[in-house]
Design a protein around this motif. Structure first.
Motif, mmCIF file in Angstrom:
data_model
loop_
_atom_site.group_PDB
_atom_site.id
_atom_site.type_symbol
_atom_site.label_atom_id
_atom_site.label_comp_id
_atom_site.label_asym_id
_atom_site.label_seq_id
_atom_site.Cartn_x
_atom_site.Cartn_y
_atom_site.Cartn_z
ATOM 1 N N GLU A 1 0.841 -1.209 0.000
ATOM 2 C CA GLU A 1 0.000 0.000 0.000
ATOM 3 C C GLU A 1 0.871 1.251 0.000
ATOM 4 O O GLU A 1 1.973 1.255 0.540
ATOM 5 C CB GLU A 1 -0.899 0.000 1.235
ATOM 6 C CG GLU A 1 -2.033 -1.005 1.122
ATOM 7 C CD GLU A 1 -2.983 -0.883 2.296
ATOM 8 O OE1 GLU A 1 -3.790 0.057 2.305
ATOM 9 O OE2 GLU A 1 -2.906 -1.725 3.206
ATOM 10 N N ARG B 1 -6.789 -0.795 10.916
ATOM 11 C CA ARG B 1 -7.950 -1.185 10.106
ATOM 12 C C ARG B 1 -9.284 -1.224 10.868
ATOM 13 O O ARG B 1 -10.326 -1.009 10.250
ATOM 14 C CB ARG B 1 -7.706 -2.552 9.458
ATOM 15 C CG ARG B 1 -6.591 -2.479 8.459
ATOM 16 C CD ARG B 1 -6.374 -3.748 7.662
ATOM 17 N NE ARG B 1 -5.028 -3.730 7.160
ATOM 18 C CZ ARG B 1 -4.635 -3.086 6.056
ATOM 19 N NH1 ARG B 1 -5.509 -2.453 5.315
ATOM 20 N NH2 ARG B 1 -3.375 -3.072 5.684
ATOM 21 N N LYS C 1 -16.002 1.085 10.857
ATOM 22 C CA LYS C 1 -16.714 1.763 11.946
ATOM 23 C C LYS C 1 -16.639 3.275 11.686
ATOM 24 O O LYS C 1 -17.374 3.795 10.849
ATOM 25 C CB LYS C 1 -16.095 1.388 13.304
ATOM 26 C CG LYS C 1 -15.986 -0.129 13.519
ATOM 27 C CD LYS C 1 -15.276 -0.482 14.812
ATOM 28 C CE LYS C 1 -15.087 -1.965 15.011
ATOM 29 N NZ LYS C 1 -14.080 -2.610 14.141
ATOM 30 N N ARG D 1 -11.131 -3.616 3.266
ATOM 31 C CA ARG D 1 -9.839 -4.036 3.820
ATOM 32 C C ARG D 1 -8.893 -2.849 3.950
ATOM 33 O O ARG D 1 -8.112 -2.768 4.875
ATOM 34 C CB ARG D 1 -9.209 -5.106 2.919
ATOM 35 C CG ARG D 1 -7.927 -5.700 3.459
ATOM 36 C CD ARG D 1 -8.184 -6.631 4.630
ATOM 37 N NE ARG D 1 -6.986 -6.926 5.404
ATOM 38 C CZ ARG D 1 -6.957 -7.679 6.493
ATOM 39 N NH1 ARG D 1 -8.050 -8.242 6.943
ATOM 40 N NH2 ARG D 1 -5.832 -7.880 7.144
HETATM 41 P P1 FAD Z 1 -2.649 -6.201 7.398
HETATM 42 O O1 FAD Z 1 -3.332 -5.156 8.207
HETATM 43 O O2 FAD Z 1 -3.443 -6.934 6.363
HETATM 44 O O3 FAD Z 1 -1.369 -5.565 6.731
HETATM 45 C C1 FAD Z 1 -0.594 -6.241 5.767
HETATM 46 C C2 FAD Z 1 -0.004 -5.231 4.818
HETATM 47 O O4 FAD Z 1 0.886 -5.907 3.952
HETATM 48 C C3 FAD Z 1 -1.038 -4.566 3.920
HETATM 49 O O5 FAD Z 1 -0.779 -3.197 3.842
HETATM 50 C C4 FAD Z 1 -0.830 -5.248 2.571
HETATM 51 O O6 FAD Z 1 -1.157 -4.427 1.472
HETATM 52 C C5 FAD Z 1 0.644 -5.523 2.616
HETATM 53 N N1 FAD Z 1 1.030 -6.618 1.726
HETATM 54 C C6 FAD Z 1 0.335 -7.697 1.336
HETATM 55 N N2 FAD Z 1 1.033 -8.481 0.507
HETATM 56 C C7 FAD Z 1 2.238 -7.875 0.362
HETATM 57 C C8 FAD Z 1 3.399 -8.202 -0.349
HETATM 58 N N3 FAD Z 1 3.490 -9.308 -1.094
HETATM 59 N N4 FAD Z 1 4.451 -7.364 -0.258
HETATM 60 C C9 FAD Z 1 4.393 -6.245 0.500
HETATM 61 N N5 FAD Z 1 3.310 -5.879 1.179
HETATM 62 C C10 FAD Z 1 2.238 -6.693 1.125
HETATM 63 N N6 FAD Z 1 -9.736 -6.816 14.667
HETATM 64 C C11 FAD Z 1 -10.254 -6.715 15.910
HETATM 65 O O7 FAD Z 1 -9.704 -7.340 16.819
HETATM 66 N N7 FAD Z 1 -11.314 -5.922 16.155
HETATM 67 C C12 FAD Z 1 -11.954 -5.218 15.190
HETATM 68 O O8 FAD Z 1 -12.929 -4.521 15.450
HETATM 69 C C13 FAD Z 1 -11.459 -5.319 13.868
HETATM 70 N N8 FAD Z 1 -12.057 -4.638 12.861
HETATM 71 C C14 FAD Z 1 -11.580 -4.756 11.601
HETATM 72 C C15 FAD Z 1 -12.221 -4.060 10.578
HETATM 73 C C16 FAD Z 1 -11.754 -4.163 9.283
HETATM 74 C C17 FAD Z 1 -12.459 -3.415 8.187
HETATM 75 C C18 FAD Z 1 -10.624 -4.974 8.983
HETATM 76 C C19 FAD Z 1 -10.138 -5.109 7.564
HETATM 77 C C20 FAD Z 1 -9.989 -5.665 9.987
HETATM 78 C C21 FAD Z 1 -10.449 -5.560 11.306
HETATM 79 N N9 FAD Z 1 -9.835 -6.234 12.358
HETATM 80 C C22 FAD Z 1 -10.317 -6.139 13.635
HETATM 81 C C23 FAD Z 1 -8.664 -7.115 12.102
HETATM 82 C C24 FAD Z 1 -7.335 -6.381 12.218
HETATM 83 O O9 FAD Z 1 -7.395 -5.120 11.654
HETATM 84 C C25 FAD Z 1 -6.267 -7.226 11.549
HETATM 85 O O10 FAD Z 1 -6.118 -8.403 12.298
HETATM 86 C C26 FAD Z 1 -4.932 -6.514 11.435
HETATM 87 O O11 FAD Z 1 -5.053 -5.423 10.561
HETATM 88 C C27 FAD Z 1 -3.852 -7.438 10.918
HETATM 89 O O12 FAD Z 1 -2.675 -6.716 10.751
HETATM 90 P P2 FAD Z 1 -1.482 -7.244 9.840
HETATM 91 O O13 FAD Z 1 -0.442 -6.188 9.914
HETATM 92 O O14 FAD Z 1 -1.155 -8.634 10.199
HETATM 93 O O15 FAD Z 1 -2.066 -7.343 8.359
#
Ligand code: FAD
Length: 402
Positions: free
Chosen positions: A35, A42, A47, A124
């Motif tokens: 991104e 997120r 919300k 997302r």
């Molecule tokens: P992500 O947030 O998915 O971040 C991964 C990043 O890596 C992204 O920017 C993606 O574009 C990038 N990426 C992907 N592939 C590649 C690649 N090959 N190379 C480089 N970059 C890449 N959890 C709760 O507990 N309570 C809630 O109320 C809640 N509400 C949510 C509402 C929404 C709309 C969403 C989408 C999620 C919600 N969640 C909630 C879940 C929580 O937000 C996620 O568990 C958390 O964002 C996970 O974080 P992460 O960094 O593991 O992954």
């Protein structure tokens, strides 16, 4: 270890960067993320952002002090690992080949979409949320596929904005997958109360232009279709790397990845992409929730820097739907029974899952204090008195058997 790369710039990615620096790592640090935005939270996307109460959820951190090279708008596309006794490898990215001594995999998950050529929204990214927000106008016919956490939150906001909202769910109740049908069913009345039509037991075959085709041959017309049927960990780019990947990246209790069953102390995975071995539950968990993305990177960073650390959290998440704060802590897949605490037809209640006199998990609705107290009992494995737990006037902590 002189050069560490973090692949993925969500919450888990930025927390990994912070944890590495916090633990004294002074080498070169690069964060590569698909991104263009700096890491952001997120949960508000379905919300406050969707409701129009917030436009920016960027994680507040001091990038200059972290001294990290940010490659935003670039993807990791492949991984070549050096031999295990040498360690390190090369990350192929859209910005070129990046050698590393240590790698944090934090590429998160991507939403599942449905077949068909019609426009379908997912929620997302911040861009997804802002695009949908502009279309949630009074009178719009909004059909949401999936009565899970995201579906319920989007339905809440769309109904508040005066849209005509229908939620279509393949299972027999909302949240059947997350909570089981018995507990999921307790949330079904919330939809009608908010003026949302809930149609359960209805599979969707495809999304067409201005409509949905149902598995039973039926059709629902829609101005906007929102799909909230789950996510898949972003692991396709690891194909051919030799790393063990199941549904997510297979990591041990220290969040170390493995290749051919052999630990790679130079590669860790965190957040929605990681399937970690839980010592507490003696099984692999893939927890796609904020709390894991927030806290697991501390352990992953320690592991990468050669320190002993284990991630052994009790899973926790929350959801805000239909004016209620819904929270869950624990893990109930193997629980023997449920105990109700308060009347589910009322405003504030909870359900606990037990095995014998051990509290496995709790779901609370507008009872945040119950959640905090139960989470402690679950974490400590403290036996409880089920009768005391069933009485909403007795504080949860007093249900503990000494
Ligand atoms: P992500 O947030 O998915 O971040 C991964 C990043 O890596 C992204 O920017 C993606 O574009 C990038 N990426 C992907 N592939 C590649 C690649 N090959 N190379 C480089 N970059 C890449 N959890 C709760 O507990 N309570 C809630 O109320 C809640 N509400 C949510 C509402 C929404 C709309 C969403 C989408 C999620 C919600 N969640 C909630 C879940 C929580 O937000 C996620 O568990 C958390 O964002 C996970 O974080 P992460 O960094 O593991 O992954």
């Amino acid at each position: 270890m002189e050069r560490v790369i973090v692949a993925g710039g969500g919450l888990a990615g930025v927390r990994a960067v912070e944890a590495l620096r916090g633990k004294g790592f002074e080498g070169a640090l690069t964060l590569v993320s698909a991104e263009r935005h700096k890491p952001y939270d997120r949960p508000p996307l379905s919300k406050a952002v969707l409701a129009g109460d917030s436009d920016d959820t960027t994680v507040d951190t001091d990038w200059a002090a972290l001294d990290v090279e940010l490659l935003l708008g670039d993807r990791a596309t492949g991984l070549t690992l050096a031999a295990a006794d040498e360690g390190g490898g090369v990350l192929a990215t859209t910005a070129g080949e990046l050698p590393f001594d240590g790698l944090v995999i934090a590429t998160g998950a991507a939403p599942v979409t449905l077949p068909g050529d019609g426009r379908q929204h997912v929620v997302r990214t911040i861009d997804d949320s802002l695009a949908l927000r502009g279309r949630l106008v009074e009178g719009a016919r909004v059909v949401i596929v999936g009565a899970g956490w995201i579906g319920a939150e989007v339905a809440t906001t769309a109904a508040r904005k005066g849209c005509a909202v229908t939620v279509v769910e393949a299972a027999g109740t909302p949240l059947a997958h997350a909570l089981g049908p018995e507990v999921g069913a307790l949330t079904a009345p919330w939809y009608a109360e908010a003026g949302v039509a809930l149609r359960t037991g209805v599979g969707v075959a495809s999304v067409g232009d201005g409509h949905l085709l149902l598995a039973d041959g039926g059709r629902i017309d829609a101005d906007e279709v929102v799909v909230g049927v789950g996510v898949r960990p972003e692991v396709a780019w690891l194909a051919g790397s030799g790393l063990d990947v199941e549904r997510g990246v297979v990591v041990d209790a220290s969040l170390r990845a493995h290749a051919g069953g052999v630990a790679r102390p130079d590669v860790v995975a965190v957040g929605d992409v990681a399937a970690w071995w839980s010592e507490r539950y003696r099984r692999r968990l893939l927890v796609e929730h904020w709390d894991t993305a927030l806290n697991a990177p501390e352990v992953a960073a320690a592991t990468l820097l050669g320190q002993d650390a284990v991630y052994d959290a009790v899973p926790y998440f929350w959801s805000e739907q239909f004016g209620r704060m819904v929270q869950y802590a624990g893990f109930h897949a193997a629980s023997e029974r449920t105990v109700h605490r308060g009347d589910p037809a009322g405003r504030r209640w909870a359900v606990a899952w037990l095995t014998g006199d051990r509290l496995d998990a709790i779901l609370t609705v507008d009872r945040p204090r119950d959640l905090v107290q139960a989470r402690r009992l679950i974490a400590a494995g403290t036996p409880v008195d089920p009768d005391a737990l069933a009485d909403p006037d007795v504080p949860v902590r007093q249900a503990a058997r000494s």
